[in-house]
Design an enzyme around this catalytic site. Sequence first.
Site, PDB file in Angstrom:
ATOM      1  CG  ASP A  72     -73.507  18.285 -37.632  1.00 47.92           C
ATOM      2  OD1 ASP A  72     -72.242  18.697 -38.094  1.00 47.92           O
ATOM      3  OD2 ASP A  72     -73.350  16.822 -37.568  1.00 47.92           O
ATOM      4  CE1 TYR A 181     -57.426  23.781 -41.467  1.00 45.75           C
ATOM      5  CE2 TYR A 181     -56.060  25.501 -41.915  1.00 45.75           C
ATOM      6  CZ  TYR A 181     -56.670  25.567 -40.887  1.00 45.75           C
ATOM      7  OH  TYR A 181     -57.730  26.460 -40.637  1.00 45.75           O
ATOM      8  CE  LYS A 185     -59.844  26.451 -43.133  1.00 46.82           C
ATOM      9  NZ  LYS A 185     -61.133  27.160 -42.438  1.00 46.82           N
ATOM     10  CB  THR A 216     -57.667  30.177 -31.442  1.00 49.80           C
ATOM     11  OG1 THR A 216     -57.023  29.154 -32.361  1.00 49.80           O
ATOM     12  CG2 THR A 216     -58.136  31.567 -32.131  1.00 49.80           C
TER      13      THR A 216
END
Length: 280
Positions: A72, A181, A185, A216
């Site tokens: 993790d 997000y 990044k 994906t």
Amino acid sequence: MNNMAQFQLNGFAIVVGAAGGVGKEVGLSFAEAGAKGILFADIDYEAATKVAEASKALALSPTYRALSVKVDVVDVNSVQGMIDLTAKEFGRIDYCINAAGVDVAEYVPFDQTDPDDYDRVLGINTKGIFLVTRAVAKFMQSQEPAQITLKRHGARDLGRGSIVNVSSAMALVAVPNKVPYTTSKHAITGLTRACAMDYKSAGIRCNQVCPVWIRTPMLEEEFQRVPETAAFVKKVAAVGRPLESDEVASACVYLCSPSAVYINGTTLTLDSAILAGPIV
Ligand SMILES: NC(=O)c1ccc[n+]([C@@H]2O[C@H](COP(=O)([O-])OP(=O)(O)OC[C@H]3O[C@@H](n4cnc5c(N)ncnc54)[C@H](O)[C@@H]3O)[C@@H](O)[C@H]2O)c1
């Protein structure tokens, strides 16, 4: 297989997020490129173990070993356990690919972003890379630099290790409704450069790859959530399709190969010219 030693791997790797769309392909590609051993690490242990098994049939090295472990990335002890296991089993860590990551729970504007989701996404995508890199760089510093003899070019020092962060085009630009997000990044750009600065004198390299949409499960989910994305990708990507995960994996292989010894602290953008200028 090509004969160019510059493009072959001959060391030991950790692939974090090895059960994912990108991480799986990274692991398989590293085995095909000559890695002597790979630790496949993911929070999904069963899936990582299946990828590790599959890699054995593809490996170029006759002494190839594949291991798997549950990790993790937000847990310091779990990360240290992964490094200790790799060190014990392989004795070296030449390459570390950070390919674990998550998307936001909901695509919403800034003022509707849930602070808990912000913490979750930054925790896994950014702090996770920080914790893994911190532990792996400490180990890499303790090992001897690797050497290789390139056929026409003689002996070359490969340094003590190569770390590749699988980031995103969202490290460089923003899109609407993905605050955690995008922030997570962008922070990887800082982590990548900071790592390169702190370890360049030790011969440890750290680079990031910044792909746009990759075919994906994560992308399939995005197509479901925002159906117009599929047509948008087709329109804006010069090649008219999302990236394939093997194209991202090849970039990671390159950055760990003897051909990339001079490349440190940099960003390799995989964007089919989307970020080269305005979309016209
Ligand atoms: N799919 C895309 O279109 C795309 C585009 C650009 C960048 N990326 C980035 O590439 C990376 C890989 O994405 P993917 O498409 O393979 O996603 P994925 O969901 O298929 O794989 C991510 C993997 O990370 C693992 N993971 C999640 N939380 C973890 C934790 N706490 N500890 C350890 N492992 C954990 C998951 O189990 C999964 O196997 C991510 O960082 C993602 O942001 C993806």
